[in-house]
Design a protein around this motif. Structure first.
Motif, PDB file in Angstrom:
ATOM      1  N   PHE A 164      -4.935   4.143 -15.459  1.00  0.00           N
ATOM      2  CA  PHE A 164      -4.574   4.159 -14.043  1.00  0.00           C
ATOM      3  C   PHE A 164      -3.429   3.180 -13.810  1.00  0.00           C
ATOM      4  CE2 PHE A 164      -9.213   4.894 -14.251  1.00  0.00           C
ATOM      5  CZ  PHE A 164      -9.240   6.207 -13.806  1.00  0.00           C
ATOM      6  N   VAL A 165      -2.471   3.593 -13.010  1.00  0.00           N
ATOM      7  CA  VAL A 165      -1.313   2.757 -12.702  1.00  0.00           C
ATOM      8  C   VAL A 165      -1.405   2.312 -11.256  1.00  0.00           C
ATOM      9  CG1 VAL A 165       1.197   2.630 -12.594  1.00  0.00           C
ATOM     10  CG2 VAL A 165       0.093   3.995 -14.390  1.00  0.00           C
ATOM     11  N   LEU A 166      -1.506   0.990 -11.044  1.00  0.00           N
ATOM     12  CA  LEU A 166      -1.576   0.443  -9.697  1.00  0.00           C
ATOM     13  C   LEU A 166      -0.174   0.076  -9.234  1.00  0.00           C
ATOM     14  CD1 LEU A 166      -4.709  -1.873 -10.019  1.00  0.00           C
ATOM     15  CD2 LEU A 166      -4.597   0.558  -9.473  1.00  0.00           C
ATOM     16  N   PRO A 167       0.201   0.438  -7.995  1.00  0.00           N
ATOM     17  CA  PRO A 167       1.575   0.202  -7.542  1.00  0.00           C
ATOM     18  C   PRO A 167       1.902  -1.265  -7.343  1.00  0.00           C
ATOM     19  CG  PRO A 167       0.201   1.002  -5.737  1.00  0.00           C
ATOM     20  CD  PRO A 167      -0.625   1.101  -6.978  1.00  0.00           C
TER      21      PRO A 167
ATOM     22  N   SER B 210      -6.290  -6.361   0.436  1.00  0.00           N
ATOM     23  CA  SER B 210      -5.985  -4.940   0.424  1.00  0.00           C
ATOM     24  C   SER B 210      -7.249  -4.112   0.240  1.00  0.00           C
ATOM     25  CB  SER B 210      -4.999  -4.643  -0.698  1.00  0.00           C
ATOM     26  OG  SER B 210      -4.877  -3.261  -0.908  1.00  0.00           O
ATOM     27  N   GLY B 211      -7.265  -2.935   0.890  1.00  0.00           N
ATOM     28  CA  GLY B 211      -8.404  -2.027   0.709  1.00  0.00           C
ATOM     29  C   GLY B 211      -8.507  -1.528  -0.719  1.00  0.00           C
ATOM     30  N   THR B 212      -7.385  -1.482  -1.433  1.00  0.00           N
ATOM     31  CA  THR B 212      -7.424  -1.017  -2.823  1.00  0.00           C
ATOM     32  C   THR B 212      -8.109  -2.031  -3.741  1.00  0.00           C
ATOM     33  OG1 THR B 212      -5.212  -1.951  -3.217  1.00  0.00           O
ATOM     34  CG2 THR B 212      -5.335   0.356  -2.546  1.00  0.00           C
ATOM     35  N   LEU B 213      -8.136  -3.303  -3.341  1.00  0.00           N
ATOM     36  CA  LEU B 213      -8.880  -4.291  -4.116  1.00  0.00           C
ATOM     37  C   LEU B 213     -10.369  -3.954  -4.099  1.00  0.00           C
ATOM     38  CD1 LEU B 213      -9.254  -6.921  -5.645  1.00  0.00           C
ATOM     39  CD2 LEU B 213      -9.105  -8.148  -3.474  1.00  0.00           C
ATOM     40  N   TYR B 214     -10.854  -3.499  -2.963  1.00  0.00           N
ATOM     41  CA  TYR B 214     -12.261  -3.096  -2.864  1.00  0.00           C
ATOM     42  C   TYR B 214     -12.519  -1.841  -3.698  1.00  0.00           C
ATOM     43  CZ  TYR B 214     -12.838  -6.453   0.915  1.00  0.00           C
ATOM     44  OH  TYR B 214     -12.912  -7.609   1.650  1.00  0.00           O
ATOM     45  N   ALA B 215     -11.531  -0.967  -3.780  1.00  0.00           N
ATOM     46  CA  ALA B 215     -11.681   0.230  -4.618  1.00  0.00           C
ATOM     47  C   ALA B 215     -11.815  -0.156  -6.082  1.00  0.00           C
ATOM     48  CB  ALA B 215     -10.488   1.166  -4.417  1.00  0.00           C
TER      49      ALA B 215
ATOM     50  N   ALA C 101      -7.652   6.905  -4.989  1.00  0.00           N
ATOM     51  CA  ALA C 101      -8.475   5.874  -4.347  1.00  0.00           C
ATOM     52  C   ALA C 101      -7.956   4.485  -4.671  1.00  0.00           C
ATOM     53  CB  ALA C 101      -9.929   6.023  -4.787  1.00  0.00           C
ATOM     54  N   LEU C 102      -7.577   4.251  -5.923  1.00  0.00           N
ATOM     55  CA  LEU C 102      -7.110   2.928  -6.332  1.00  0.00           C
ATOM     56  C   LEU C 102      -5.764   2.570  -5.711  1.00  0.00           C
ATOM     57  CD1 LEU C 102      -8.060   2.978 -10.125  1.00  0.00           C
ATOM     58  CD2 LEU C 102      -9.181   1.691  -8.306  1.00  0.00           C
ATOM     59  N   THR C 103      -4.997   3.555  -5.329  1.00  0.00           N
ATOM     60  CA  THR C 103      -3.696   3.299  -4.699  1.00  0.00           C
ATOM     61  C   THR C 103      -3.742   3.461  -3.182  1.00  0.00           C
ATOM     62  OG1 THR C 103      -3.103   5.615  -5.171  1.00  0.00           O
ATOM     63  CG2 THR C 103      -2.369   3.937  -6.739  1.00  0.00           C
ATOM     64  N   GLY C 104      -4.937   3.697  -2.627  1.00  0.00           N
ATOM     65  CA  GLY C 104      -5.098   3.754  -1.176  1.00  0.00           C
ATOM     66  C   GLY C 104      -4.497   4.970  -0.514  1.00  0.00           C
ATOM     67  N   GLU C 105      -4.439   6.091  -1.216  1.00  0.00           N
ATOM     68  CA  GLU C 105      -3.811   7.294  -0.673  1.00  0.00           C
ATOM     69  C   GLU C 105      -4.786   8.184   0.093  1.00  0.00           C
ATOM     70  OE1 GLU C 105      -1.911   9.318  -3.857  1.00  0.00           O
ATOM     71  OE2 GLU C 105      -0.783   7.564  -4.530  1.00  0.00           O
TER      72      GLU C 105
ATOM     73  N   LEU D   1     -13.205   2.008  -1.790  1.00  0.00           N
ATOM     74  CA  LEU D   1     -12.120   2.246  -0.837  1.00  0.00           C
ATOM     75  C   LEU D   1     -12.665   2.414   0.579  1.00  0.00           C
ATOM     76  CD1 LEU D   1      -9.127   2.769  -0.260  1.00  0.00           C
ATOM     77  CD2 LEU D   1      -9.547   5.198  -0.721  1.00  0.00           C
ATOM     78  N   ALA D   2     -13.731   3.210   0.724  1.00  0.00           N
ATOM     79  CA  ALA D   2     -14.323   3.401   2.046  1.00  0.00           C
ATOM     80  C   ALA D   2     -14.810   2.067   2.618  1.00  0.00           C
ATOM     81  CB  ALA D   2     -15.487   4.394   1.955  1.00  0.00           C
ATOM     82  N   PHE D   3     -15.460   1.264   1.790  1.00  0.00           N
ATOM     83  CA  PHE D   3     -15.926  -0.053   2.232  1.00  0.00           C
ATOM     84  C   PHE D   3     -14.747  -0.932   2.610  1.00  0.00           C
ATOM     85  CE2 PHE D   3     -17.269  -4.415   1.690  1.00  0.00           C
ATOM     86  CZ  PHE D   3     -18.556  -4.445   2.199  1.00  0.00           C
ATOM     87  N   GLY D   4     -13.694  -0.884   1.788  1.00  0.00           N
ATOM     88  CA  GLY D   4     -12.517  -1.715   2.052  1.00  0.00           C
ATOM     89  C   GLY D   4     -11.807  -1.328   3.333  1.00  0.00           C
ATOM     90  N   ILE D   5     -11.712  -0.037   3.605  1.00  0.00           N
ATOM     91  CA  ILE D   5     -11.064   0.414   4.844  1.00  0.00           C
ATOM     92  C   ILE D   5     -11.814  -0.116   6.062  1.00  0.00           C
ATOM     93  CG2 ILE D   5     -10.559   2.443   6.249  1.00  0.00           C
ATOM     94  CD1 ILE D   5      -9.974   3.967   3.659  1.00  0.00           C
ATOM     95  N   ILE D   6     -13.151  -0.059   5.980  1.00  0.00           N
ATOM     96  CA  ILE D   6     -13.957  -0.535   7.108  1.00  0.00           C
ATOM     97  C   ILE D   6     -13.846  -2.051   7.250  1.00  0.00           C
ATOM     98  CG2 ILE D   6     -16.320  -0.755   7.968  1.00  0.00           C
ATOM     99  CD1 ILE D   6     -16.933   1.927   6.599  1.00  0.00           C
ATOM    100  N   SER D   7     -13.978  -2.778   6.121  1.00  0.00           N
ATOM    101  CA  SER D   7     -13.982  -4.244   6.202  1.00  0.00           C
ATOM    102  C   SER D   7     -12.626  -4.787   6.630  1.00  0.00           C
ATOM    103  CB  SER D   7     -14.387  -4.836   4.851  1.00  0.00           C
ATOM    104  OG  SER D   7     -13.442  -4.507   3.850  1.00  0.00           O
TER     105      SER D   7
END
Length: 562
Positions: free
Chosen positions: A241-244, A388-393, A326-330, A372-378
């Motif tokens: 997986f490549v994280l931006p 970042s929400g992607t950190l939670y992913a 999910a890891l890139t928050g898309e 990701l879902a948890f990160g978006i909410i938090s």
């Protein structure tokens, strides 16, 4: 001058051949010495690494043929443009082929996977079933190529175990050597499959061998490194997986959120595991009650998967494209939640339908989506202190996978190696520790050990629980004509009182009888039919059983601490 040189060369070749044959004969008779062991471990690492790479290339080739795509890493995007009947028929055809393979080459229609390798390490001196294992690898390859929603680590690990089993049988390896070579094969296969040398070595030690003995560490690490080299020669030195961007933890005040995420991921992992077990039980019930031939069961599962994929092609295959998204928050919040539910359902259908594959890759996808879902909410609730929400992913991916595998150490490392992101270790470790602690109390430690418990193979509690099953009563009993044996009259008196053990039983059945009745010995018999009288084999003395168990525990402790 030419003749003597030619004759000497011929004699030298003959002497070398004879020496090789003598060495092979000694090794097959007495097992390998230390130097031979290292060369064998290296060879097994190379073979297992090549097998893992070829398995992956085989999936790509069949997948390209079946779906007509040139880029299998974007399979679900491509499949979304196919006709609905193509999406439906491909998993059905794949399931039918899988069913025919398993019906022909296995006695129970079940795919062999990581749980069977763990059982082989604990109870069979590092050996697994070869014929059924090869059939399972072929079935899993077809499943993963034709829409099955599972992962490739399970069949790859068992395929590597098949290779080590063949070598162990050829060299007549003892239990310790057999288990060490099995660990080498598994480590090489995992590292070659995921380009993760550290995690590959620790996976073999933590999940398969279930100890970290020093004598096993070095050869396993070398085999894992060999597997990684093979992967990089074929696929290049790239992460899965490549994280931006590099993730960064906002502040220590954010750590409680990852504690909560760990608990949520632990519950999600338990739901995933329970869903698979429920689907397995439900499939058994339907197959039995409806009289469905077992070779049709994977095809029916394929039809269900194809029906889901018409609307949601994200469930097809390993799911790396959705995991990357999910890891890139898309993905949006509702997409992440829906895809979690769909993936759990799809994995349950695949595994319950006995199509084959592993659970590691699906758990990565489910975990990344959950995180990701948890990160978006938090981050929406606490925007000033959240990263970042992607950190939670990323943390969620590790947390669910660790809970499913029951391997917090190797899973934490494999998440780092799959993504190349080593900066967020604290968040991942916190989430992984909580998820593993919670899920291990709701299942038998892991998905694989729970699978074995459901087959009445008790490995979760440790050697003191499963070693009893390794001793046949007939190998420990005293025969009737032996010195200090029980009298035949006393034995028959106990048999008439219903106190006896079958000659083919193990100490697992015999020891509770000693505890309940307080007897000094138990008759060992084989009960005949209506026209055949029972046969008295001998008597099992409690002191002999305890001595055998004590020796086994001592040998196990010595192996794990050597």
């Amino acid at each position: 001058m030419g003749m003597p040189v030619k004759a000497l060369l011929k004699q030298g070749i003959a002497d070398a051949t004879l020496a090789f044959r003598d060495a092979a004969r000694v090794m097959k008779t007495h097992g390998p010495n230390q130097i031979q062991f290292w060369f064998i471990a290296l060879a097994i690492g190379i073979a297992a690494g090549l097998a893992a790479v070829l398995f992956r290339l085989g999936i790509y080739a069949i997948q390209t043929t079946a779906y007509g795509t040139d880029d299998v890493l974007t399979l679900h995007s491509f499949a979304a443009g196919l006709a609905w009947y193509q999406i439906l028929l491909i998993p059905i055809c794949g399931g039918l082929i899988v069913g025919l393979i398993l019906d022909r080459f296995t006695d129970d229609g079940r795919v062999r996977s990581v749980a069977d390798v763990i059982e082989g390490a604990a109870l069979a001196e590092g050996r697994v079933e070869v014929r059924r294992g090869l059939a399972s690898a072929a079935a899993s390859m077809i499943t993963l190529s034709t829409g099955g929603s599972s992962g490739r680590e399970g069949p790859v690990v068992h395929l590597a175990a098949v290779i080590s089993t063949g070598i162990c049988r050829w060299i007549n390896a003892n239990g310790i050597t057999g288990r060490d070579l099995l660990g080498c094969a598994v480590a090489a296969a995992v590292s070659a499959s995921f380009n993760a040398p550290i995690a590959g070595a620790l996976f073999a030690l933590e999940v398969v061998l279930r100890h970290f003995a020093v004598h096993a560490f070095a050869p396993i690490v070398i085999a894992s490194a060999v597997g990684t080299v093979i992967n990089r020669l074929v696929f290049g030195d790239v992460t899965e997986f490549v994280l931006p961007v590099q993730n960064a933890l906002g502040f220590y005040v954010e750590l409680p959120a990852f504690l909560i995420l760990g608990l949520v991921c632990g519950l999600v992992a338990v739901v995933l595991m329970k869903a698979i077990f429920w689907a397995e039980d439900f499939g058994n019930y339907v197959q039995r009650e409806a009289g469905i031939p077992r070779y049709l069961r994977p095809a029916i599962a394929g039809a269900l998967l194809g029906g889901l994929a018409i609307w949601w092609p994200h469930i097809i295959g390993v799911g790396y494209e959705t995991t990357s998204a999910a890891l890139t928050g898309e993905l949006l919040l509702h997409e992440a939640i829906v895809f979690v539910i769909l993936k759990v359902v799809a994995v349950a259908i695949t595994m319950g339908g006995r199509m084959g594959g592993g659970v590691f890759s699906p758990s990565l996808m489910v975990g990344a989506l959950t995180g990701l879902a948890f990160g978006i909410i938090s981050t929406a609730v606490f925007p000033t202190v959240s990263g970042s929400g992607t950190l939670y992913a990323l943390a969620g991916m590790g947390a669910v996978a660790a809970a499913v595998l029951g391997a917090p150490i190797s899973t934490t490392l494999i998440v780092f190696e799959l993504t190349g992101d080593w900066q967020t270790g604290l968040a991942v470790m916190v989430a992984v520790s909580l998820s593993t602690a919670l899920s291990s109390r709701l299942v038998d430690r892991s998905f694989f050990l729970t699978q074995l418990e459901r087959r009445n193979v008790h490995l979760a509690a440790g050697p003191q629980a499963y070693l009893l099953a390794t001793f046949k009563v007939s190998t420990i009993m005293r025969k009737m004509d032996a010195e200090n044996a029980a009298s035949e009259e006393d034995c028959w008196d106990l048999v008439r009182d219903g106190i006896y053990v079958d000659g083919n039983a193990t100490l697992e059945q015999a020891m509770p009888m000693f505890e309940r009745g307080g007897h000094r010995f138990i008759p060992v018999v084989t009960l005949g039919g209506e026209d055949t009288p029972p046969e008295l084999w001998g008597a099992l003395f409690q002191v002999d059983a305890l001595l055998a168990m004590n020796r086994a525990l001592s040998e196990t402790a010595a192996e794990e601490h050597s």
